[in-house]
Scaffold this active site. Structure first.
Site, short mmCIF file in Angstrom:
data_model
loop_
_atom_site.label_atom_id
_atom_site.label_comp_id
_atom_site.label_asym_id
_atom_site.label_seq_id
_atom_site.Cartn_x
_atom_site.Cartn_y
_atom_site.Cartn_z
CG ASP A 27 -33.66 -6.18 10.79
OD1 ASP A 27 -34.40 -6.31 9.86
OD2 ASP A 27 -33.41 -6.34 11.80
CE LYS A 47 -36.88 -4.28 12.83
NZ LYS A 47 -35.95 -5.34 12.91
CG ASP A 105 -36.11 9.02 2.44
OD1 ASP A 105 -35.43 8.98 1.24
OD2 ASP A 105 -36.41 9.86 3.21
#
Ligand SMILES: NC(=O)c1ccc[n+]([C@@H]2O[C@H](COP(=O)([O-])OP(=O)(O)OC[C@H]3O[C@@H](n4cnc5c(N)ncnc54)[C@H](O)[C@@H]3O)[C@@H](O)[C@H]2O)c1
Length: 357
Positions: free
Chosen positions: A219, A185, A243
């Protein structure tokens, strides 16, 4: 000669108290066929222990399990106790004290389970989640009051931490389809994630027959996992991103109830720990309807780690045969209970031909 393994067993809370004994029955059945003995050391640690003694495990808990060959865990978490207490009082200390820096979470299509998605493509991927640092840190705090109250949390990434989990994931990818996807990210998180990208790229390109590395913004990766999960092979991700992605990947293959995981200390200096991906499921706990596949499959990963590869494969085939026959728990649209599903797996273990390792 019978080989004996000492297994520290922590059923924990909620459905962990149902899925752990179910998996123990299946593991004992397969052990009997392969001349193994699993010496279960039952530990009543978890939220009830916390209510009685003010701690999730005894102060000498880690010393008591350090000599075990493996730790077998159900799940921890209780609606009446803050998750930070339960998780940081048991699970996180074990992962960190025993340097279980790889959290390996396979997600693959299973026979007899209708895929959630229309495409129906076969999924077979491994998520390698960094398990000891990153976003799950104790650094930070709260200050101020009223509308000036604030909280900060410092994500801590080290070169050693990122490099060693990447090496493990690259090695796995090399032995499979040779494709490594790194979740990032770095467009929004401008310090730690570019560092993650750099170290992953350096580490992956280092070895001979390096896997093909793709770095994908998390994303977009989440969307791609829903639309085209079959395109992924091994995914390496930080603690938090791994996770989340592993719950998503297991849901795509049918249910979070089937997803297994291994918390590995690859160097084997400390015991590794095996547990399903799911939590304590308070909404169904105590009803005897939990799907035990995630726990049983985690047990098979434990056998594999102990070097008992034929016994591990036998157990996986056994629950796959049961699923293929149409026996399923409620989360998969069936009406089997935890016990009736487990009975079927034990019968399948006892009656099917042995695998050869
Ligand atoms: N490793 C762990 O011990 C672990 C992991 C995740 C969550 N937790 C804890 O568990 C508690 C509940 O968390 P949650 O509700 O977010 O997640 P959860 O995984 O417990 O449940 C999410 C949903 O999936 C269903 N589900 C989960 N496992 C299932 C199974 N084996 N069979 C059938 N259905 C199943 C539940 O009924 C629920 O609807 C919280 O306290 C959380 O902190 C613990």
């Amino acid at each position: 000669m019978t080989t004996t393994y000492r297994i520290a067993t922590i059923p924990g809370d909620g459905i962990g108290l149902e899925t752990t004994p179910a998996a123990v029955r299946c593991l004992d059945a397969v052990a009997a066929r392969y001349d193994l003995r699993l010496a279960w050391e039952d530990l009543d640690w978890g939220s009830d222990h916390y209510r009685r003694r003010g701690r999730m495990m005894p102060t000498d808990g880690l010393e008591r399990i350090v000599g075990a060959d493996a730790v077998f865990l159900g799940a921890v978490g209780d609606p009446e106790i803050p998750d930070a207490e339960t998780l940081w009082g048991l699970l996180v200390p074990i992962r960190r004290a025993f340097d279980q820096y790889v959290n390996l979470r396979p997600a693959r299509s299973l026979p007899g389970i209708r895929p959630v998605l229309a495409s129906g493509a076969e999924v077979d991927l491994l998520i390698v989640r960094e398990n000891t640092e990153g976003e799950y840190s104790r650094v930070g705090g709260r200050s101020g009051t009223g509308e000036h109250e604030q909280a900060s949390q410092v994500a801590v990434f080290t070169r050693r931490g990122v490099a060693r989990v990447t090496r493990y994931a690259s090695e796995l990818a090399r032995g499979r389809r040779g494709l490594l996807t790194s979740a990032t990210k770095s467009n929004g998180i401008i310090h730690t994630m570019p560092f993650w990208d750099e170290v992953v790229a350096e580490t992956t390109s280092a070895g001979p027959d390096a896997p093909e590395l793709r770095s994908v913004l998390v994303d977009a990766l989440a969307a791609a996992l829903v639309l085209h999960p079959e395109r992924f092979d091994v995914i390496v991700a930080s603690n938090l991103l791994g996770d989340i992605l592993s719950d998503l990947a297991s849901a795509v293959t049918g249910s979070i109830g089937v997803a297994p995981s291994a918390n590995l200390n690859p160097e084997r200096r400390h015991p590794s720990m095996f547990e399903p991906v799911h939590g304590t499921a308070p909404d169904i706990a105590g009803q005897g309807v939990a799907n035990p596949v995630g726990q049983i499959w985690s047990g098979a990963m434990m056998l594999d780690h102990l070097g008992e590869t034929a016994a591990a494969a036998h157990l996986v085939r056994a629950f796959e045969r049961v699923l293929a026959s149409g026996t399923r728990t409620g989360d998969l649209g069936g009406d089997a209970t935890t016990d009736s599903f487990t009975d079927a797996v034990v019968a399948s273990v006892e009656t099917s031909a042995e695998e050869h390792g």
